[in-house]
Design an enzyme around this catalytic site. Structure first.
Site, short mmCIF file in Angstrom:
data_model
loop_
_atom_site.label_atom_id
_atom_site.label_comp_id
_atom_site.label_asym_id
_atom_site.label_seq_id
_atom_site.Cartn_x
_atom_site.Cartn_y
_atom_site.Cartn_z
N PRO A 1 6.28 -8.02 8.19
CG PRO A 1 8.48 -8.54 8.68
CD PRO A 1 7.53 -8.44 7.54
CD GLU A 2 0.93 -5.08 11.11
OE1 GLU A 2 0.63 -4.23 11.98
OE2 GLU A 2 0.09 -5.84 10.59
#
Length: 314
Positions: free
Chosen positions: A2-3
């Protein structure tokens, strides 16, 4: 992994259940994730109230009334399920896109809160982790001491961009991924921001500053589009790729707005461009860009292009 937009989306999903609530019971179903849990982890959490839930780059930070902060990192496949006291389960079933990664056997931490909500941390690959540090020492703790500025804060100015990248011969994309400079940027959103700014990913990062150190027009444009891309992604609930889902189990939608990422061989979406999206590797990672509207300032083109038919490694 996840960013920043995905982590911010998770934070917003967790906050209504956690902020203001007390940890009534914490259950660990294994002694470690990526790292062992801190000493006396359960005892230090139980009975403590969550005063705030913030984000630093790709980390979640829950401030506690004990004077400590709970640091949470999702790793590659971590996610939180939230069951509310009125019987609603905000994340029923398995919402990962590549199989049973949300299966109950991967529920490693269960946190029962005083408001009746239950927050469960699920992580198939166990690359995530949790830590407890004194809140007063957050800025200097081992997780954040070397971390750069926040891209969604007022600190991301053209002047800051020029100062950070001045004299650097590193390719621009690699420099933007350096967490010591700007924290929280990842592969997807750097590709998207560079396309919007019309900047070639292999351009020397030092081009963002003039000889006198002042921001170039490129620096001013990049400082504008980075928060734009991130803000739009947060509003869309992040991007669902392989194994990311929101706390309610639903998918993010920003992947439908990708202009370049994972679009190798497709036509550029810039009006009037007519170019084709290409894919190269930089530091072992896929970079997507349009050679027509992201021309290299020295007339160079990607030297390590990958055939369009090859599989993208997310």
């Amino acid at each position: 992994m996840p960013e920043l937009p995905e982590v911010e989306t998770v934070r917003r999903g967790l906050a209504p259940a956690m902020v203001g609530a007390r940890f009534a019971r914490v259950t660990l179903r294994r002694p470690n994730l990526r790292f062992p849990f801190p000493e006396s982890f359960v005892e230090r959490l139980e009975g403590r109230t969550v005063l705030a839930l913030d984000r630093r780059a790709k980390y979640l930070v829950a401030g506690l009334d004990s004077g400590e902060s709970l640091i949470l990192h999702l790793g590659m496949s971590g996610r939180f399920d939230v069951a509310m006291p009125d019987g609603r389960n905000l994340s029923p079933g398995d919402f990962y896109l590549d199989g049973a990664q949300g299966a109950p056997k991967h529920d490693h931490v269960v946190m029962a809160l005083s408001n009746g909500a239950t927050v469960t941390y699920n992580d198939a690959r166990r690359f995530g982790f949790m830590d407890l540090v004194p809140s007063a020492d957050l800025a200097t703790c081992r997780h954040f001491a070397a971390m750069g500025l926040e891209p969604l804060s007022d600190a991301l100015t053209p002047e800051a961009v020029a100062r950070l990248f001045r004299h650097k011969i590193t390719p621009l994309k690699a420099a933007l991924l350096d967490q010591r400079l700007i924290a929280g940027l990842g592969n997807i959103y750097v590709c998207e921001a560079l396309h919007r700014a019309g900047l070639h990913p292999e351009m020397p990062a030092g081009r963002l500053a003039g000889p006198d150190g002042r921001p170039s027009s490129k620096a001013r444009l990049l400082a504008k589009v980075i928060p734009q891309v991130l803000t739009e992604a947060v509003a869309a609930g992040g991007s669902t790729l392989r194994d990311y889902a929101q706390t309610d189990g639903s998918s993010g939608a920003f992947q439908h707005a990708f202009r370049v990422y994972d679009r190798a061989g497709e036509v550029c979406r810039t009006i009037g461009c007519g170019g084709c999206i290409e894919r190269i590797t930089q530091s072992g990672r896929s970079t997507f860009y349009c050679a027509t509207c992201q021309r290299h300032p020295e007339g160079l083109s990607g030297s390590s292009k990958i055939p369009v038919k090859s599989k993208v490694e997310l």
